[in-house]
Design a protein around this motif. Structure first.
Motif, PDB file in Angstrom:
ATOM      1  N   GLY A 223      77.258  30.479  62.904  1.00  0.00           N
ATOM      2  CA  GLY A 223      77.301  29.141  62.955  1.00  0.00           C
ATOM      3  C   GLY A 223      75.940  29.323  61.781  1.00  0.00           C
ATOM      4  O   GLY A 223      75.582  28.224  60.835  1.00  0.00           O
ATOM      5  N   ALA A 224      74.929  30.241  61.646  1.00  0.00           N
ATOM      6  CA  ALA A 224      74.117  30.505  60.556  1.00  0.00           C
ATOM      7  C   ALA A 224      74.555  31.056  59.475  1.00  0.00           C
ATOM      8  O   ALA A 224      74.325  30.442  58.253  1.00  0.00           O
ATOM      9  CB  ALA A 224      72.690  31.593  61.558  1.00  0.00           C
ATOM     10  N   ALA A 225      75.784  31.515  59.439  1.00  0.00           N
ATOM     11  CA  ALA A 225      76.460  31.753  58.626  1.00  0.00           C
ATOM     12  C   ALA A 225      77.091  30.544  57.684  1.00  0.00           C
ATOM     13  O   ALA A 225      76.440  30.535  56.197  1.00  0.00           O
ATOM     14  CB  ALA A 225      77.125  32.649  58.391  1.00  0.00           C
ATOM     15  N   ALA A 226      77.483  29.737  58.125  1.00  0.00           N
ATOM     16  CA  ALA A 226      77.898  28.319  57.752  1.00  0.00           C
ATOM     17  C   ALA A 226      77.100  27.821  57.319  1.00  0.00           C
ATOM     18  O   ALA A 226      77.744  27.467  55.936  1.00  0.00           O
ATOM     19  CB  ALA A 226      78.737  28.213  58.938  1.00  0.00           C
ATOM     20  N   GLU A 227      75.806  27.539  58.095  1.00  0.00           N
ATOM     21  CA  GLU A 227      75.173  26.515  58.022  1.00  0.00           C
ATOM     22  C   GLU A 227      74.215  27.348  56.399  1.00  0.00           C
ATOM     23  O   GLU A 227      73.741  26.953  55.003  1.00  0.00           O
ATOM     24  CB  GLU A 227      73.466  26.451  58.467  1.00  0.00           C
ATOM     25  N   VAL A 228      73.718  29.346  56.060  1.00  0.00           N
ATOM     26  CA  VAL A 228      73.157  29.559  54.565  1.00  0.00           C
ATOM     27  C   VAL A 228      74.038  28.778  53.262  1.00  0.00           C
ATOM     28  O   VAL A 228      73.359  27.864  52.415  1.00  0.00           O
ATOM     29  CB  VAL A 228      73.293  30.891  54.942  1.00  0.00           C
TER      30      VAL A 228
ATOM     31  N   LEU B 147      66.683  31.152  53.233  1.00  0.00           N
ATOM     32  CA  LEU B 147      66.283  33.116  53.056  1.00  0.00           C
ATOM     33  C   LEU B 147      66.516  33.409  54.589  1.00  0.00           C
ATOM     34  O   LEU B 147      67.077  34.767  55.412  1.00  0.00           O
ATOM     35  CB  LEU B 147      65.772  33.663  52.325  1.00  0.00           C
ATOM     36  N   TRP B 148      65.236  32.777  55.543  1.00  0.00           N
ATOM     37  CA  TRP B 148      65.246  32.796  56.713  1.00  0.00           C
ATOM     38  C   TRP B 148      66.295  33.120  57.346  1.00  0.00           C
ATOM     39  O   TRP B 148      66.688  33.991  58.513  1.00  0.00           O
ATOM     40  CB  TRP B 148      64.005  32.508  57.373  1.00  0.00           C
ATOM     41  N   LEU B 149      67.013  32.091  57.301  1.00  0.00           N
ATOM     42  CA  LEU B 149      68.332  32.085  58.567  1.00  0.00           C
ATOM     43  C   LEU B 149      69.383  33.174  57.817  1.00  0.00           C
ATOM     44  O   LEU B 149      70.194  33.479  58.637  1.00  0.00           O
ATOM     45  CB  LEU B 149      69.140  31.038  57.786  1.00  0.00           C
ATOM     46  N   CYS B 150      69.408  33.864  56.901  1.00  0.00           N
ATOM     47  CA  CYS B 150      70.590  34.698  56.587  1.00  0.00           C
ATOM     48  C   CYS B 150      70.669  35.584  57.061  1.00  0.00           C
ATOM     49  O   CYS B 150      71.325  36.622  57.931  1.00  0.00           O
ATOM     50  CB  CYS B 150      69.803  35.513  54.549  1.00  0.00           C
ATOM     51  N   GLY B 151      69.138  35.722  57.302  1.00  0.00           N
ATOM     52  CA  GLY B 151      68.760  37.453  58.782  1.00  0.00           C
ATOM     53  C   GLY B 151      69.592  36.777  59.890  1.00  0.00           C
ATOM     54  O   GLY B 151      69.842  38.132  60.339  1.00  0.00           O
ATOM     55  N   LYS B 152      70.252  36.063  60.386  1.00  0.00           N
ATOM     56  CA  LYS B 152      71.034  35.203  61.737  1.00  0.00           C
ATOM     57  C   LYS B 152      72.270  35.738  61.304  1.00  0.00           C
ATOM     58  O   LYS B 152      73.046  35.674  62.520  1.00  0.00           O
ATOM     59  CB  LYS B 152      70.105  33.942  61.696  1.00  0.00           C
ATOM     60  N   ALA B 153      72.481  36.167  60.165  1.00  0.00           N
ATOM     61  CA  ALA B 153      73.699  34.875  59.550  1.00  0.00           C
ATOM     62  C   ALA B 153      74.721  36.043  60.420  1.00  0.00           C
ATOM     63  O   ALA B 153      75.847  36.027  60.086  1.00  0.00           O
ATOM     64  CB  ALA B 153      74.023  35.063  58.088  1.00  0.00           C
TER      65      ALA B 153
ATOM     66  N   ASP C 254      68.635  40.653  52.906  1.00  0.00           N
ATOM     67  CA  ASP C 254      68.903  39.723  54.085  1.00  0.00           C
ATOM     68  C   ASP C 254      70.581  39.095  52.961  1.00  0.00           C
ATOM     69  O   ASP C 254      71.132  38.401  54.096  1.00  0.00           O
ATOM     70  CB  ASP C 254      68.260  39.126  54.747  1.00  0.00           C
ATOM     71  N   LEU C 255      70.506  38.845  52.092  1.00  0.00           N
ATOM     72  CA  LEU C 255      70.844  38.993  50.858  1.00  0.00           C
ATOM     73  C   LEU C 255      72.040  39.630  50.643  1.00  0.00           C
ATOM     74  O   LEU C 255      74.149  39.049  50.479  1.00  0.00           O
ATOM     75  CB  LEU C 255      70.529  37.969  49.531  1.00  0.00           C
TER      76      LEU C 255
END
Length: 298
Positions: free
Chosen positions: A274-279, A263-269, A146-147
């Protein structure tokens, strides 16, 4: 296991209907509580149906059900597996069914969270459960692809940081006796039932290993995120009987949890800006040692 359809609201509901037909339940009026690692439904009858994504295996689901039934035999307050033939595998998704403890999602106070963790750590699981030993970096390795979804420099930094963390983890000297652990113990996994009693839920990560794993998230949520107050954390420590923050290995487990959450949040990016900005924000904080107090829960 057959190839799973993507777990969208549409495919999840279709699977729900098929699962209910298989076990003799009525899906009419089912409420979608959330869709993330699982699609979680509450039926009109007090039953919870969890539909796993394609990463879920029948073996893992079967273990969750077996753990729930063992905890029930110990009169331990945890989510109860429904008395049907399960897990159910349909369309590549593995589903489990549970008694619904409450119509509200209300979390237990930290003192009660500590009490349930302490009681869990006093139990000795039978060999028949065949609980796996915790393998934290196997989980991180699953997230590594996911990275590819983030900036190249950020991805390279995270990969290097994980390798450093792996070496630090291997050198740890744990303070507590190892044994049965929940594996993802935190306030979000202890709810109040209809009578207001605390109940341990989400048995997906149940395994054996260092007990510190079940304490680190509460400490992290207090110390770095300020999601718990100091008074709440002190109550947690007093009830459990050990402060993981006084153990020299705490920063290693805390950083592991931060990286795992990121890393879990990368899967939503890709699908969620919003998830991408949070990552990006989280990786910058890990890189610079910046504040985590603006990390948004997802």
């Amino acid at each position: 296991m057959t190839k799973a359809r993507a777990l969208t609201e549409e495919t999840a509901h279709r699977t729900l209907v098929a699962v209910c037909e298989r076990v003799g339940l009525d899906p009419a009026g089912a409420e979608l509580i959330r869709i993330g690692s699982n699609a979680v439904y509450r039926l009109a009858k007090p039953v919870i149906v969890r539909i796993g994504r394609d990463g879920e295996t029948v073996e893992n689901a079967r273990r969750q059900v077996a753990v729930a039934r063992w905890l029930a035999s110990e009169n331990y307050p945890a989510t109860r597996a429904l008395d049907v033939d399960q897990p159910v595998e349909l369309d590549g998704h593995v589903s489990t069914l549970w008694e619904s403890a409450s119509e509200r999602e209300e979390y237990a106070p930290l003192a009660q969270v500590a009490e349930l963790i302490r009681r869990l750590h006093e139990l000795e699981a039978p060999a028949s459960l065949a609980l796996p030993r915790i393998q934290p970096f196997a989980k991180l390795d699953e997230y590594l692809p996911d990275l590819e979804r983030v900036d190249g420099a950020d991805a390279a930094f995270m990969r290097e940081r994980i390798e450093q963390l792996r070496s630090r983890y291997e050198a740890l000297d744990f303070a507590l006796k190892p044994g049965v652990i929940h594996g993802d113990a935190n306030v979000g996994n202890v709810i109040l039932d209809r009578e207001g009693h605390p109940l341990l839920i989400d048995l997906d990560s149940f395994c054996t290993g260092p007990r510190e794993w079940d304490l680190v998230q509460t400490a992290l949520f207090f110390e770095r995120f300020a999601w718990h107050t100091e008074e709440e954390y002190r109550q947690f420590v007093e009830v459990y009987g050990f402060d993981v923050m006084t153990w020299p290995g705490y920063p290693v487990l805390a950083e592991y949890r931060e990286i795992s959450m990121t890393l879990w949040l990368c899967g939503k990016a890709v699908a969620d800006e919003g998830a991408a900005a949070e990552v990006r924000k989280r990786i910058e904080a890990i890189r610079t040692g910046g504040s985590r107090r603006d990390w948004a829960p997802f």
